[in-house]
Motif scaffolding. Structure first.
Motif, mmCIF file in Angstrom:
data_model
loop_
_atom_site.group_PDB
_atom_site.id
_atom_site.type_symbol
_atom_site.label_atom_id
_atom_site.label_comp_id
_atom_site.label_asym_id
_atom_site.label_seq_id
_atom_site.Cartn_x
_atom_site.Cartn_y
_atom_site.Cartn_z
ATOM 1 N N ILE A 39 14.205 67.854 115.259
ATOM 2 C CA ILE A 39 14.807 68.725 116.273
ATOM 3 C C ILE A 39 16.305 68.818 116.010
ATOM 4 C CG2 ILE A 39 15.080 69.152 118.742
ATOM 5 C CD1 ILE A 39 12.908 66.912 119.103
ATOM 6 N N ASN A 40 16.819 70.029 115.971
ATOM 7 C CA ASN A 40 18.254 70.254 115.763
ATOM 8 C C ASN A 40 18.803 71.003 116.972
ATOM 9 O OD1 ASN A 40 20.217 72.521 113.805
ATOM 10 N ND2 ASN A 40 20.831 70.498 114.484
ATOM 11 N N GLU A 41 19.764 70.417 117.648
ATOM 12 C CA GLU A 41 20.340 71.048 118.829
ATOM 13 C C GLU A 41 21.810 71.359 118.603
ATOM 14 O OE1 GLU A 41 19.189 70.149 122.857
ATOM 15 O OE2 GLU A 41 18.274 68.300 122.166
ATOM 16 N N PHE A 42 22.282 72.443 119.232
ATOM 17 C CA PHE A 42 23.706 72.760 119.266
ATOM 18 C C PHE A 42 24.235 72.212 120.575
ATOM 19 C CE2 PHE A 42 27.483 75.356 119.852
ATOM 20 C CZ PHE A 42 28.019 75.376 118.572
ATOM 21 N N GLY A 43 25.019 71.161 120.502
ATOM 22 C CA GLY A 43 25.477 70.475 121.712
ATOM 23 C C GLY A 43 25.137 69.004 121.628
ATOM 24 N N ASP A 44 25.837 68.185 122.395
ATOM 25 C CA ASP A 44 25.728 66.737 122.242
ATOM 26 C C ASP A 44 24.796 66.077 123.247
ATOM 27 O OD1 ASP A 44 27.253 67.128 124.472
ATOM 28 O OD2 ASP A 44 28.970 65.939 123.819
ATOM 29 N N LEU A 45 24.066 66.861 124.028
ATOM 30 C CA LEU A 45 23.128 66.293 124.996
ATOM 31 C C LEU A 45 21.721 66.589 124.520
ATOM 32 C CD1 LEU A 45 22.940 64.887 127.793
ATOM 33 C CD2 LEU A 45 22.812 67.164 128.800
ATOM 34 N N GLY A 46 20.934 65.545 124.221
ATOM 35 C CA GLY A 46 19.625 65.727 123.609
ATOM 36 C C GLY A 46 18.564 66.190 124.594
ATOM 37 N N VAL A 47 18.665 67.431 125.046
ATOM 38 C CA VAL A 47 17.735 67.951 126.037
ATOM 39 C C VAL A 47 16.359 68.198 125.428
ATOM 40 C CG1 VAL A 47 17.258 69.880 127.600
ATOM 41 C CG2 VAL A 47 19.578 68.979 127.409
ATOM 42 N N ASP A 48 16.333 68.840 124.258
ATOM 43 C CA ASP A 48 15.047 69.257 123.689
ATOM 44 C C ASP A 48 14.148 68.068 123.368
ATOM 45 O OD1 ASP A 48 16.024 71.765 123.936
ATOM 46 O OD2 ASP A 48 16.301 72.151 121.809
ATOM 47 N N LYS A 49 14.697 67.040 122.750
ATOM 48 C CA LYS A 49 13.874 65.871 122.423
ATOM 49 C C LYS A 49 13.351 65.213 123.690
ATOM 50 C CE LYS A 49 13.736 61.452 120.004
ATOM 51 N NZ LYS A 49 14.476 60.427 119.242
ATOM 52 N N ASP A 50 14.182 65.180 124.722
ATOM 53 C CA ASP A 50 13.765 64.570 125.987
ATOM 54 C C ASP A 50 12.630 65.362 126.630
ATOM 55 O OD1 ASP A 50 13.923 62.542 127.763
ATOM 56 O OD2 ASP A 50 15.720 63.234 128.793
ATOM 57 N N ILE A 51 12.669 66.695 126.472
ATOM 58 C CA ILE A 51 11.589 67.532 127.007
ATOM 59 C C ILE A 51 10.290 67.266 126.269
ATOM 60 C CG2 ILE A 51 10.749 69.920 127.142
ATOM 61 C CD1 ILE A 51 13.585 70.786 127.786
ATOM 62 N N LEU A 52 10.392 67.056 124.940
ATOM 63 C CA LEU A 52 9.202 66.933 124.101
ATOM 64 C C LEU A 52 8.608 65.530 124.098
ATOM 65 C CD1 LEU A 52 10.517 69.046 121.107
ATOM 66 C CD2 LEU A 52 8.693 69.700 122.673
ATOM 67 N N ALA A 53 9.427 64.528 124.369
ATOM 68 C CA ALA A 53 8.946 63.148 124.310
ATOM 69 C C ALA A 53 7.758 62.955 125.240
ATOM 70 C CB ALA A 53 10.075 62.189 124.681
ATOM 71 N N GLY A 54 6.661 62.470 124.680
ATOM 72 C CA GLY A 54 5.481 62.162 125.474
ATOM 73 C C GLY A 54 4.483 63.285 125.603
ATOM 74 N N CYS A 55 4.863 64.532 125.178
ATOM 75 C CA CYS A 55 3.930 65.644 125.390
ATOM 76 C C CYS A 55 2.856 65.697 124.315
ATOM 77 C CB CYS A 55 4.682 66.975 125.438
ATOM 78 S SG CYS A 55 5.381 67.488 123.875
ATOM 79 N N GLY A 56 3.035 64.931 123.245
ATOM 80 C CA GLY A 56 2.013 64.910 122.206
ATOM 81 C C GLY A 56 1.828 63.515 121.662
ATOM 82 N N ASP A 57 1.668 62.551 122.566
ATOM 83 C CA ASP A 57 1.629 61.139 122.175
ATOM 84 C C ASP A 57 0.600 60.841 121.091
ATOM 85 O OD1 ASP A 57 3.681 60.439 123.827
ATOM 86 O OD2 ASP A 57 2.406 59.837 125.490
ATOM 87 N N ASP A 58 -0.560 61.493 121.165
ATOM 88 C CA ASP A 58 -1.601 61.224 120.176
ATOM 89 C C ASP A 58 -1.314 61.894 118.837
ATOM 90 O OD1 ASP A 58 -2.987 59.803 122.071
ATOM 91 O OD2 ASP A 58 -4.181 61.525 122.724
ATOM 92 N N THR A 59 -0.480 62.931 118.867
ATOM 93 C CA THR A 59 -0.215 63.723 117.669
ATOM 94 C C THR A 59 1.149 63.422 117.080
ATOM 95 O OG1 THR A 59 -1.592 65.508 118.510
ATOM 96 C CG2 THR A 59 -0.003 66.090 116.804
ATOM 97 N N CYS A 60 2.146 63.342 117.950
ATOM 98 C CA CYS A 60 3.527 63.129 117.517
ATOM 99 C C CYS A 60 4.146 62.053 118.394
ATOM 100 C CB CYS A 60 4.316 64.436 117.608
ATOM 101 S SG CYS A 60 6.025 64.317 117.030
ATOM 102 N N ARG A 61 4.149 60.830 117.878
ATOM 103 C CA ARG A 61 4.711 59.716 118.643
ATOM 104 C C ARG A 61 6.233 59.853 118.703
ATOM 105 N NH1 ARG A 61 2.201 55.211 114.838
ATOM 106 N NH2 ARG A 61 3.446 56.514 113.455
ATOM 107 N N GLU A 62 6.826 59.181 119.679
ATOM 108 C CA GLU A 62 8.274 59.310 119.849
ATOM 109 C C GLU A 62 9.020 58.824 118.611
ATOM 110 O OE1 GLU A 62 11.628 58.734 123.318
ATOM 111 O OE2 GLU A 62 9.563 58.114 123.658
#
Length: 349
Positions: A39-62
């Protein structure tokens, strides 16, 4: 010969819905398929990763999610992206697929070229490049490079942006695409949606697919398994920057971002109204973040593109988690950080 790992690159302008699309992809990917996410974000607050964390635990672990937040990926290919890919490829357990979500301000060409780096090329191939377009924003005339295409009333709207760098960047993101997703199609009437799609096709390469989506909901079969090997076809994917600027280092001096935190707010409605008012008065292109609503057990996710603000409770607060409001603001440089901060602080208790 070891089979190469397919990689899907997801690009698109600020607020088009890239993270929403990735969230849908991770939640509906085939069971047992292991996916790495960059994930590449413009800005220093990691919003996108925080949104995605946990939504695909079986497929994409944190631990399989990597965030690059030191600038747009197109400017940090050698320093960050290539080492990140090398680290992922060095893991003992092989991934079935890699997904890359670029910043909304990233030029796609430098990233595509990186896949021809010998160590990466030997193990990875670009399965397909997906460009997400915001139908509602385009219908309003935002990010258009041709002012003549926007009617007189819309041209009077100070929030509309017709600066050439924005239009060229969006065209570059379209020109590399193997698939274009017209997201937020439900927010545009059918006749205008036809106009938006006609304008998009004028910038797309012949034969590239275009599909409509609502909230990033797309058949996963359309996203994975395209088999395009896009890095081998880079000569047929022209870029304004490559053609007009001689491939010089891409800078983002035209854009600025900062983040702020508000310890406590008066309420949800007041916060959203304050955000909308601030965006209109200070030419903010994009705002996103999370809010702690008094009396609410869940965190409020906030997404704004221009004056259009959406918010939803995305998950319960975790035990011991700091409950405050954190926002990242993106706009054309220079942003009046003091004035914007003062305006947003009006929502504070």
């Amino acid at each position: 010969m070891t089979e190469k790992i397919p990689t899907t690159v997801i690009t698109g302008f600020l607020g088009a819905g890239k993270t929403t699309l990735v969230r849908h992809l991770l939640a509906h990917a085939p069971k047992g398929k292991r996916i790495a996410l960059i994930i590449n974000e413009f800005g220093d607050l990691g919003v996108d990763k925080d949104i995605l964390a946990g939504c695909g635990d079986d497929t994409c672990r944190e631990e399989d999610m990597v965030e690059l937040s030191n600038g747009c990926i197109c400017c940090t290919v050698a320093d960050e992206f290539i080492p990140t890919m090398q680290a992922l490829l060095a893991r003992p357990e092989k991934f079935d697929h890699i997904v890359i979500e670029t910043s909304g301000l990233a030029l796609p060409q430098p990233l595509i070229r990186a896949f021809n780096w010998p160590e990466i090329k030997a193990q990875v191939t670009i399965d397909g490049i997906v460009t997400v377009a915001d139908a509602a924003a385009l219908a309003e005339g935002r990010f258009a490079s041709d002012e003549a295409a926007v009617d007189a009333q819309r041209r009077q709207d100070e929030m509309l942006d017709h600066e050439t760098p924005l239009g060229e960047l969006f065209e570059d993101q379209l020109s590399v695409a193997d698939l274009v997703i017209v997201n937020k199609a439900d927010l545009v009437d059918p006749a205008m949606l036809d106009v938006v799609e006609a304008n998009l096709r004028a910038e797309m390469r012949p034969g590239v697919g275009l599909i409509r989506a609502r909230n990033g909901h797309v058949d996963i079969a359309a996203l994975l398994g395209m088999g395009m090997s896009s890095q081998d076809d880079i000569a047929n994917r022209p870029s304004h920057h490559e053609l007009e600027h001689g491939g010089q280092t891409h800078e983002h001096d035209d854009f600025d971002s900062f983040s702020l935190r508000i310890p406590a707010i008066t309420g949800k409605d007041d916060l959203l109204a304050t955000i909308e008012d601030t965006i209109r008065n200070h030419d903010v292109l994009r705002l996103k973040g999370f809010a702690a609503i008094p009396g609410a057990a869940a965190r409020l996710a906030i997404q704004a593109v221009g004056p259009r603000v959406t918010a939803y409770f995305d998950r319960p607060w975790k035990e011991g988690e700091v409950r405050d409001t954190a926002l990242v603001v993106i706009g054309e440089s220079p942003l009046d950080r003091a004035a914007i901060t003062q305006s947003l602080q009006r929502a504070a208790v």
